[in-house]
Motif scaffolding. Structure first.
Motif, mmCIF file in Angstrom:
data_model
loop_
_atom_site.group_PDB
_atom_site.id
_atom_site.type_symbol
_atom_site.label_atom_id
_atom_site.label_comp_id
_atom_site.label_asym_id
_atom_site.label_seq_id
_atom_site.Cartn_x
_atom_site.Cartn_y
_atom_site.Cartn_z
ATOM 1 N N ASN A 1 0.810 -1.222 0.000
ATOM 2 C CA ASN A 1 0.000 0.000 0.000
ATOM 3 C C ASN A 1 0.843 1.273 0.000
ATOM 4 O OD1 ASN A 1 -2.590 1.315 0.076
ATOM 5 N ND2 ASN A 1 -2.106 1.870 2.183
ATOM 6 N N SER A 2 1.873 1.319 0.802
ATOM 7 C CA SER A 2 2.720 2.516 0.868
ATOM 8 C C SER A 2 3.940 2.422 -0.047
ATOM 9 C CB SER A 2 3.181 2.749 2.309
ATOM 10 O OG SER A 2 4.000 1.674 2.730
ATOM 11 N N ARG A 3 3.981 1.385 -0.879
ATOM 12 C CA ARG A 3 5.149 1.167 -1.746
ATOM 13 C C ARG A 3 4.746 1.162 -3.222
ATOM 14 N NH1 ARG A 3 5.889 -1.585 3.037
ATOM 15 N NH2 ARG A 3 7.967 -1.458 3.919
ATOM 16 N N ARG A 4 3.690 1.851 -3.546
ATOM 17 C CA ARG A 4 3.218 1.917 -4.920
ATOM 18 C C ARG A 4 3.942 3.006 -5.692
ATOM 19 N NH1 ARG A 4 -2.448 3.429 -4.429
ATOM 20 N NH2 ARG A 4 -1.932 4.073 -2.348
ATOM 21 N N PRO A 5 4.009 2.860 -7.024
ATOM 22 C CA PRO A 5 3.421 1.795 -7.819
ATOM 23 C C PRO A 5 4.238 0.509 -7.738
ATOM 24 C CG PRO A 5 4.620 3.297 -9.250
ATOM 25 C CD PRO A 5 4.690 3.866 -7.856
ATOM 26 N N VAL A 6 3.584 -0.577 -8.080
ATOM 27 C CA VAL A 6 4.242 -1.882 -8.106
ATOM 28 C C VAL A 6 4.318 -2.367 -9.549
ATOM 29 C CG1 VAL A 6 3.523 -2.509 -5.771
ATOM 30 C CG2 VAL A 6 2.083 -3.142 -7.714
ATOM 31 N N LYS A 7 5.265 -3.279 -9.766
ATOM 32 C CA LYS A 7 5.467 -3.828 -11.108
ATOM 33 C C LYS A 7 5.497 -5.352 -10.993
ATOM 34 C CE LYS A 7 9.210 -4.007 -14.468
ATOM 35 N NZ LYS A 7 10.538 -3.478 -14.762
ATOM 36 N N LEU A 8 4.699 -6.019 -11.796
ATOM 37 C CA LEU A 8 4.690 -7.475 -11.812
ATOM 38 C C LEU A 8 5.949 -7.970 -12.514
ATOM 39 C CD1 LEU A 8 2.987 -10.041 -11.186
ATOM 40 C CD2 LEU A 8 2.034 -9.814 -13.488
ATOM 41 N N VAL A 9 6.792 -8.743 -11.785
ATOM 42 C CA VAL A 9 8.076 -9.176 -12.364
ATOM 43 C C VAL A 9 8.194 -10.695 -12.497
ATOM 44 C CG1 VAL A 9 9.350 -7.100 -11.691
ATOM 45 C CG2 VAL A 9 9.225 -9.040 -10.101
ATOM 46 N N PHE A 10 7.246 -11.445 -11.905
ATOM 47 C CA PHE A 10 7.325 -12.909 -11.985
ATOM 48 C C PHE A 10 5.948 -13.513 -11.748
ATOM 49 C CE2 PHE A 10 7.545 -17.011 -9.859
ATOM 50 C CZ PHE A 10 8.311 -17.744 -10.740
ATOM 51 N N THR A 11 5.632 -14.547 -12.524
ATOM 52 C CA THR A 11 4.438 -15.350 -12.266
ATOM 53 C C THR A 11 4.747 -16.817 -12.526
ATOM 54 O OG1 THR A 11 3.620 -15.103 -14.541
ATOM 55 C CG2 THR A 11 2.769 -13.550 -12.901
ATOM 56 N N GLU A 12 4.114 -17.665 -11.754
ATOM 57 C CA GLU A 12 4.155 -19.119 -11.964
ATOM 58 C C GLU A 12 2.736 -19.608 -11.694
ATOM 59 O OE1 GLU A 12 5.965 -22.740 -12.981
ATOM 60 O OE2 GLU A 12 6.901 -20.762 -12.978
ATOM 61 N N HIS A 13 2.220 -20.421 -12.602
ATOM 62 C CA HIS A 13 0.821 -20.853 -12.519
ATOM 63 C C HIS A 13 0.716 -22.307 -12.052
ATOM 64 C CE1 HIS A 13 -0.177 -17.127 -14.506
ATOM 65 N NE2 HIS A 13 0.775 -17.394 -15.380
ATOM 66 N N PHE A 14 -0.324 -22.569 -11.268
ATOM 67 C CA PHE A 14 -0.574 -23.891 -10.699
ATOM 68 C C PHE A 14 -2.058 -24.228 -10.831
ATOM 69 C CE2 PHE A 14 3.037 -22.085 -8.550
ATOM 70 C CZ PHE A 14 3.908 -23.144 -8.368
ATOM 71 N N SER A 15 -2.349 -25.508 -10.996
ATOM 72 C CA SER A 15 -3.747 -25.939 -10.991
ATOM 73 C C SER A 15 -4.153 -26.443 -9.602
ATOM 74 C CB SER A 15 -3.981 -27.034 -12.037
ATOM 75 O OG SER A 15 -3.140 -28.135 -11.783
ATOM 76 N N ASP A 16 -3.180 -26.663 -8.735
ATOM 77 C CA ASP A 16 -3.444 -27.151 -7.378
ATOM 78 C C ASP A 16 -3.113 -26.045 -6.369
ATOM 79 O OD1 ASP A 16 -2.789 -28.293 -4.738
ATOM 80 O OD2 ASP A 16 -3.013 -30.239 -5.700
ATOM 81 N N VAL A 17 -4.115 -25.644 -5.605
ATOM 82 C CA VAL A 17 -3.932 -24.547 -4.651
ATOM 83 C C VAL A 17 -2.868 -24.874 -3.606
ATOM 84 C CG1 VAL A 17 -5.782 -25.257 -3.075
ATOM 85 C CG2 VAL A 17 -5.128 -22.852 -3.224
ATOM 86 N N ASN A 18 -2.752 -26.136 -3.220
ATOM 87 C CA ASN A 18 -1.752 -26.522 -2.221
ATOM 88 C C ASN A 18 -0.332 -26.363 -2.755
ATOM 89 O OD1 ASN A 18 -3.610 -27.281 -0.124
ATOM 90 N ND2 ASN A 18 -4.119 -29.046 -1.394
ATOM 91 N N HIS A 19 -0.121 -26.712 -4.023
ATOM 92 C CA HIS A 19 1.210 -26.538 -4.624
ATOM 93 C C HIS A 19 1.547 -25.046 -4.716
ATOM 94 C CE1 HIS A 19 0.754 -30.693 -6.689
ATOM 95 N NE2 HIS A 19 1.274 -30.804 -5.483
ATOM 96 N N ALA A 20 0.555 -24.242 -5.099
ATOM 97 C CA ALA A 20 0.776 -22.800 -5.190
ATOM 98 C C ALA A 20 1.125 -22.224 -3.814
ATOM 99 C CB ALA A 20 -0.467 -22.117 -5.760
ATOM 100 N N PHE A 21 0.375 -22.629 -2.800
ATOM 101 C CA PHE A 21 0.615 -22.129 -1.443
ATOM 102 C C PHE A 21 2.015 -22.493 -0.963
ATOM 103 C CE2 PHE A 21 0.485 -22.782 3.186
ATOM 104 C CZ PHE A 21 0.216 -21.475 3.570
ATOM 105 N N GLU A 22 2.432 -23.728 -1.198
ATOM 106 C CA GLU A 22 3.767 -24.166 -0.772
ATOM 107 C C GLU A 22 4.867 -23.395 -1.497
ATOM 108 O OE1 GLU A 22 4.744 -26.136 1.744
ATOM 109 O OE2 GLU A 22 2.625 -26.162 2.283
ATOM 110 N N PHE A 23 4.676 -23.156 -2.800
ATOM 111 C CA PHE A 23 5.676 -22.410 -3.568
ATOM 112 C C PHE A 23 5.757 -20.963 -3.077
ATOM 113 C CE2 PHE A 23 7.146 -20.406 -7.671
ATOM 114 C CZ PHE A 23 8.419 -20.939 -7.640
#
Length: 98
Positions: A44-66
């Motif tokens: 919130n106090s560090r804007r603007p932000v820039k998206l620099v990385f994404t990794e996609h998962f079909s399993d919420v548990n794998h995403a959470f662990e990563f």
């Protein structure tokens, strides 16, 4: 017929050059929330932000662990991941343990 959910682990680079790691099931909505300051959290106090990385998962548990794993990484290791230098990750882990 089941609908496949897609979960995204993402890294934002903040205006103060720090990194924020998060997870969402709608990256466009979530990025807009960060940019608009709709959350009173870290970015919130560090804007603007820039998206620099994404990794996609079909399993919420794998995403959470990563997400949890990346949050524990040092800056150098996050930057290697952002640059796609996956081969450097094991060496950066060893360097930290020394």
């Amino acid at each position: 017929m089941s609908i496949l959910k897609n979960y995204t682990v993402y890294i934002l680079q903040c205006a103060d050059d720090s990194y924020y790691v998060g997870m969402t099931n709608d990256i466009d909505r979530r990025l807009a929330e960060h940019q608009q300051g709709l959350n009173r959290g870290y970015t919130n106090s560090r804007r603007p932000v820039k998206l620099v990385f994404t990794e996609h998962f079909s399993d919420v548990n794998h995403a959470f662990e990563f997400e949890k794993q990346i949050k524990g990484w040092r800056r150098a290791k996050k930057e290697a991941l952002i640059k796609g230098e996956w081969d450097l990750l094991p060496e950066l882990s060893k360097a930290y343990k020394k």
